[in-house]
Motif scaffolding. Structure first.
Motif, mmCIF file in Angstrom:
data_model
loop_
_atom_site.group_PDB
_atom_site.id
_atom_site.type_symbol
_atom_site.label_atom_id
_atom_site.label_comp_id
_atom_site.label_asym_id
_atom_site.label_seq_id
_atom_site.Cartn_x
_atom_site.Cartn_y
_atom_site.Cartn_z
ATOM 1 N N THR A 56 0.564 -0.934 0.079
ATOM 2 C CA THR A 56 -0.380 -0.356 -0.433
ATOM 3 C C THR A 56 1.032 1.236 0.015
ATOM 4 O OG1 THR A 56 0.189 0.419 1.943
ATOM 5 C CG2 THR A 56 -1.952 -1.371 1.970
ATOM 6 N N LYS A 57 0.444 2.307 0.090
ATOM 7 C CA LYS A 57 1.040 3.480 -0.044
ATOM 8 C C LYS A 57 1.700 3.489 0.920
ATOM 9 C CE LYS A 57 -2.436 6.099 1.589
ATOM 10 N NZ LYS A 57 -4.482 6.847 1.599
ATOM 11 N N HIS A 58 1.251 2.994 2.354
ATOM 12 C CA HIS A 58 2.513 2.846 3.871
ATOM 13 C C HIS A 58 3.407 2.126 3.793
ATOM 14 C CE1 HIS A 58 -1.519 5.366 4.804
ATOM 15 N NE2 HIS A 58 -1.861 4.377 4.887
ATOM 16 N N ASP A 59 3.930 1.201 2.986
ATOM 17 C CA ASP A 59 4.726 0.843 2.254
ATOM 18 C C ASP A 59 5.554 1.333 1.904
ATOM 19 O OD1 ASP A 59 2.497 -1.091 4.312
ATOM 20 O OD2 ASP A 59 1.981 -1.538 2.648
ATOM 21 N N VAL A 60 5.393 2.079 0.589
ATOM 22 C CA VAL A 60 6.572 1.910 -0.134
ATOM 23 C C VAL A 60 6.988 3.303 -0.492
ATOM 24 C CG1 VAL A 60 5.670 0.076 -2.035
ATOM 25 C CG2 VAL A 60 4.469 2.435 -1.978
ATOM 26 N N ILE A 61 8.090 3.724 -0.910
ATOM 27 C CA ILE A 61 8.804 4.981 -1.054
ATOM 28 C C ILE A 61 8.664 5.432 -2.853
ATOM 29 C CG2 ILE A 61 10.964 4.792 -0.945
ATOM 30 C CD1 ILE A 61 10.816 7.946 -0.232
ATOM 31 N N GLY A 62 7.785 6.432 -3.892
ATOM 32 C CA GLY A 62 7.798 6.393 -4.754
ATOM 33 C C GLY A 62 9.184 7.166 -4.981
ATOM 34 N N MET A 63 9.855 6.869 -6.707
ATOM 35 C CA MET A 63 11.039 7.957 -7.399
ATOM 36 C C MET A 63 10.474 7.022 -8.611
ATOM 37 S SD MET A 63 13.806 4.113 -7.115
ATOM 38 C CE MET A 63 14.867 5.820 -8.158
ATOM 39 N N CYS A 64 11.023 8.640 -9.382
ATOM 40 C CA CYS A 64 10.488 8.320 -10.933
ATOM 41 C C CYS A 64 11.972 8.832 -11.541
ATOM 42 C CB CYS A 64 9.016 9.251 -10.823
ATOM 43 S SG CYS A 64 9.795 11.264 -10.634
ATOM 44 N N PHE A 65 12.466 8.754 -12.391
ATOM 45 C CA PHE A 65 13.281 8.839 -13.101
ATOM 46 C C PHE A 65 13.369 8.969 -14.634
ATOM 47 C CE2 PHE A 65 13.451 4.275 -12.348
ATOM 48 C CZ PHE A 65 13.914 4.050 -13.255
ATOM 49 N N PHE A 66 14.027 9.343 -15.308
ATOM 50 C CA PHE A 66 13.970 10.064 -16.299
ATOM 51 C C PHE A 66 14.558 8.984 -17.748
ATOM 52 C CE2 PHE A 66 15.156 11.233 -21.286
ATOM 53 C CZ PHE A 66 14.298 11.407 -21.543
ATOM 54 N N GLU A 67 13.784 7.666 -18.687
ATOM 55 C CA GLU A 67 14.986 6.864 -19.498
ATOM 56 C C GLU A 67 14.604 7.300 -20.599
ATOM 57 O OE1 GLU A 67 14.995 2.616 -17.865
ATOM 58 O OE2 GLU A 67 12.962 2.983 -19.571
ATOM 59 N N GLU A 68 16.253 7.081 -21.328
ATOM 60 C CA GLU A 68 15.484 7.529 -23.163
ATOM 61 C C GLU A 68 15.620 6.586 -23.367
ATOM 62 O OE1 GLU A 68 20.267 9.150 -24.027
ATOM 63 O OE2 GLU A 68 18.522 9.975 -25.206
ATOM 64 N N ASP A 69 15.322 5.067 -23.587
ATOM 65 C CA ASP A 69 14.887 4.005 -23.877
ATOM 66 C C ASP A 69 14.588 4.263 -25.320
ATOM 67 O OD1 ASP A 69 13.861 1.070 -23.946
ATOM 68 O OD2 ASP A 69 12.587 2.204 -22.898
ATOM 69 N N GLY A 70 15.776 3.634 -26.444
ATOM 70 C CA GLY A 70 15.407 4.443 -27.510
ATOM 71 C C GLY A 70 14.897 5.318 -28.129
ATOM 72 N N ASP A 71 13.200 5.418 -28.974
ATOM 73 C CA ASP A 71 12.938 6.192 -29.013
ATOM 74 C C ASP A 71 11.745 6.878 -28.348
ATOM 75 O OD1 ASP A 71 14.761 5.670 -31.574
ATOM 76 O OD2 ASP A 71 13.360 4.739 -32.615
ATOM 77 N N ARG A 72 11.809 5.695 -27.157
ATOM 78 C CA ARG A 72 10.297 6.387 -26.651
ATOM 79 C C ARG A 72 11.214 6.574 -25.222
ATOM 80 N NH1 ARG A 72 7.655 1.767 -23.364
ATOM 81 N NH2 ARG A 72 9.274 1.022 -23.665
ATOM 82 N N PRO A 73 11.479 7.880 -24.953
ATOM 83 C CA PRO A 73 11.966 8.720 -23.693
ATOM 84 C C PRO A 73 10.230 8.810 -22.774
ATOM 85 C CG PRO A 73 11.630 10.481 -25.947
ATOM 86 C CD PRO A 73 11.354 8.951 -26.421
ATOM 87 N N ARG A 74 10.766 7.962 -21.602
ATOM 88 C CA ARG A 74 9.923 8.606 -20.506
ATOM 89 C C ARG A 74 10.124 8.551 -19.109
ATOM 90 N NH1 ARG A 74 8.629 2.135 -19.595
ATOM 91 N NH2 ARG A 74 10.505 1.676 -19.458
ATOM 92 N N VAL A 75 9.244 9.096 -17.882
ATOM 93 C CA VAL A 75 8.790 8.812 -16.891
ATOM 94 C C VAL A 75 9.002 7.694 -16.302
ATOM 95 C CG1 VAL A 75 8.709 10.143 -14.332
ATOM 96 C CG2 VAL A 75 9.341 11.843 -16.730
ATOM 97 N N VAL A 76 9.979 7.197 -16.049
ATOM 98 C CA VAL A 76 9.745 5.726 -15.220
ATOM 99 C C VAL A 76 9.102 5.878 -13.548
ATOM 100 C CG1 VAL A 76 10.617 3.717 -14.708
ATOM 101 C CG2 VAL A 76 11.205 4.680 -16.610
ATOM 102 N N THR A 111 2.529 23.472 -18.408
ATOM 103 C CA THR A 111 4.193 22.009 -18.964
ATOM 104 C C THR A 111 4.629 23.001 -18.731
ATOM 105 O OG1 THR A 111 3.239 22.619 -20.992
ATOM 106 C CG2 THR A 111 2.444 21.511 -20.084
ATOM 107 N N PRO A 112 5.882 21.647 -18.978
ATOM 108 C CA PRO A 112 7.238 22.069 -18.347
ATOM 109 C C PRO A 112 8.573 22.847 -18.955
ATOM 110 C CG PRO A 112 7.623 19.920 -17.940
ATOM 111 C CD PRO A 112 6.023 20.565 -18.855
ATOM 112 N N ALA A 113 9.139 23.580 -19.449
ATOM 113 C CA ALA A 113 10.166 24.312 -20.466
ATOM 114 C C ALA A 113 11.131 24.034 -20.643
ATOM 115 C CB ALA A 113 10.103 26.171 -19.808
ATOM 116 N N ILE A 114 11.975 23.140 -19.648
ATOM 117 C CA ILE A 114 13.179 22.509 -19.817
ATOM 118 C C ILE A 114 12.626 21.525 -18.397
ATOM 119 C CG2 ILE A 114 16.010 22.376 -19.105
ATOM 120 C CD1 ILE A 114 15.864 25.535 -20.961
ATOM 121 N N ALA A 115 12.609 20.191 -19.658
ATOM 122 C CA ALA A 115 12.098 19.328 -18.822
ATOM 123 C C ALA A 115 13.822 17.740 -19.049
ATOM 124 C CB ALA A 115 11.119 17.869 -19.311
ATOM 125 N N PRO A 116 14.002 16.892 -18.585
ATOM 126 C CA PRO A 116 14.701 15.772 -18.695
ATOM 127 C C PRO A 116 14.892 15.439 -19.893
ATOM 128 C CG PRO A 116 13.890 14.748 -16.806
ATOM 129 C CD PRO A 116 13.496 16.478 -16.824
#
Lengths: 404, 404
Positions: free
Chosen positions: A91-111, A172-177
């Motif tokens: 549950t939300k109480h048991d975890v800490i969320g994290m996120c990062f940017f991944e280029e992943d070839g042609d599919r850039p995304r926030v994981v 929306t962002p001006a400059i994002a990863p």
């Protein structure tokens, strides 16, 4: 130069009564699965009669909902983290969320990933970071036992104002990863206007460390990336608004971890704003002063009759971030003429004393109000945006000659 | 490219039977009160039919005599070390000597001091450094508890040879510490010949960290200092011998201490050799390889039919320094084509395995012997100079395509 006595608690600044001007509640998340934690450390510019702030927005996965079906976790135990499905039942109480940017070839995304809080070796004492000690000892060889991840990922977002007080924040962002050197985010911008082009220095964060990158814009609609200008670890780079003796000039702030580990302001020179050299120490920490632990460039320096005035941040032994000033020779900014004997603004209000990082006033820019007065925008407690007005004449009168 | 099997213990190199070529006994101290501990990590050049080595010479106060009358000690317990008279009664067995350069106005000099070994907070486990934990906690605030000093101070000294084997070592330094950025010494040079000028990158060490400086010479008689080119912490900078696509190119090696703390080879570009930018990661450590912990540029890269060949050093989890090769695209050296699957030379002999720092082969340069063969000079165990000959064709044939 005469010294006027200054109040060592509050400094010379007049805080706006509307402070804080922008808080996390005023900012829309960049993705539906994220929440905004902080808005702080904003660069300043003026264009078409508007005051522009380029805000640092820190986000994390939403903490008010349980990890959704199909949520992922990061297996941190090998030499490189590996994404795996999060086992059911967290549950939300048991975890800490994290996120990062991944280029992943042609599919850039926030994981988005969720780390179980009961993972052995996890250290969450610093709210800004997720520190992990590898249980197999693999990373202990390369990383002195620990790898750090950011608990928030930052991007840069534009806010506009007619009066410099009420701001409208872009959605929306001006400059994002945008590449692997920015996988953990982009942070702490400064904007310098030179010949109609705005030069934006900002911090790019990744597993390879803390680097400083350059971007340019003429309209704050499209941005050109100019790459990494200073190698890790490096932040707080501020470019002067004009050439001095034919060279562009910047304040830099390397972060050496050898010998005395002095984090202080150096100066650098350039012919083209992307290649930098001629490095010299400039304005270093002073023991038993308000800036005894660290110094770093903050606002873009500006010319005064007495020389270049730089508003910089200093950190004391209690890890309090406060703002002060240094005066540099007009023709040779490698020469320090005078420094603040005490902060021109130190944390005093509730919004400066309590937040993501307590007791912090950290400016990335000022705007002129009239022939003498400036408005300094600053991140307060790494959480929100505030501003204080100063008389430049008063700041200069408050300095003491340095070196003594 | 075909892969020839290579011996993972000894590599491809043919060590000279005269090894080690230069040892500490062959070098006269730069001052009568010092002794030479090591001669290692030499840059290479060729001029007027001679092979030149620019040696790193590490010295310390003589350890075979008691501290002389009037000897000084350093009081390390304040925010800044203070020189004081050493109390009487200390013998050579009771102290560790240290020396450093001091500008001291118009009177630049090498200061010799003796630290009592029974000083509480002293940590002498690493023979290369004197680590001190401040007992009052003052430095604990700024330095994570410790300040490091070097147990040896290095300068650069020229050696000349007609046959590349028997060397005559100059009696005085070529490049010695000359300002506060070099107070703890100058180290690990590399020499690149461009248009008749020899460009010497070397490491300047001080309380402000490990920086890379540039000097130039045309004759190895007089040297021009060109200042700090890369900010702390930074070493292992190697400049390419010609412009590529109009830009000068260098391999750099930042030492970030944030996030994954990856010490690896980056690439940088310049128009004038003093200002550097365009930084990108290039040849980083590879887990479970011989270069899993650290990589760093070593020899000056040279052109081959297949691309730029760089002999670099890699460190494994046992802190073994070995040499390998990386092949870079001829027209775009940001592109790695192939890397050594195993060292081309790894510590194997007694002089490589035992010394000031064990299990170390560290090259700062090669010289060509004929159309195919090169001689790589290297520091062995941080103690002496040795050399090994290689066939470039064999090195290239031994590489494996990378990234895989």
């Amino acid at each position: 130069m005469t010294t006027v006595p200054i109040d060592r608690t509050t400094g010379l600044g007049h805080r706006l009564e509307q402070n804080p001007l922008i808080t996390a509640r005023d900012v829309k998340p960049s993705l539906p699965q994220l929440e905004v934690v902080s808005v702080f450390n904003a660069a300043t510019a003026q264009l078409n009669g508007e005051t522009l702030l380029l805000l640092r927005i820190a986000e994390r996965p939403r903490s008010d909902i349980d990890p959704p079906p199909g949520a992922m976790t990061l297996d941190l135990d090998g030499p490189h983290p590996v994404l795996r499905p999060l086992p059911k039942g967290y549950t939300k109480h048991d975890v800490i969320g994290m996120c990062f940017f991944e280029e992943d070839g042609d599919r850039p995304r926030v994981v988005v990933a969720y780390i179980p809080k009961d993972l052995p070796g996890l250290d969450l004492r610093d709210p800004r970071s997720i520190r992990y000690r590898n249980s197999t000892g693999v990373l202990g060889v390369t990383n002195e036992g620990y790898t750090d991840y950011l608990a928030q990922m930052s991007h840069l977002r534009l806010a506009r104002s007619r009066d410099g007080i009420k701001f409208t924040v872009d959605e929306t962002p001006a400059i994002a990863p945008h590449n692997d050197i920015e996988e953990y985010g982009v942070e702490d911008p400064r904007i310098t206007l030179i010949d109609g082009t705005f030069y934006i220095t900002y911090v790019s964060v990744s597993r390879w460390g803390i680097t400083t990158s350059l971007a340019t814009t003429r309209d704050f609609k499209s941005y050109e990336r100019r790459g990494v200008i200073l190698l890790p670890d490096h932040k707080d780079v501020v470019i002067f608004p004009e050439r001095v003796n034919g060279k562009y000039v910047a304040l830099t702030r390397p972060m050496p971890q050898s010998f005395s580990r002095i984090f202080g302001i150096w100066i650098a020179f350039s012919d083209d704003l992307t290649q930098w050299g001629g490095h010299e120490t400039l304005c270093l920490p002073r023991w038993d002063h308000w800036d005894e632990l660290r110094t770093g460039g903050s606002a873009v320096p500006f010319r005064t009759r007495e020389g270049w005035l730089e508003l910089y941040h200093g950190v004391n032994r209690n890890h309090r971030y406060a703002m002060g000033a240094v005066l540099l020779d007009a023709d040779d900014p490698r020469k320090v003429l005078a420094r603040s004997p005490a902060p021109i603004l130190a944390p005093g209000t509730a919004y400066e004393r309590l937040g993501l990082f307590n007791d912090t006033i950290f400016s990335c820019g000022v705007v002129p109000l009239d022939a003498d007065r400036i408005r300094m925008y600053y991140g307060a407690a790494d959480s929100c945006i505030a501003a204080a007005d100063f008389s430049v004449r008063e700041i200069i009168a408050s300095l003491e000659p340095w070196p003594r």
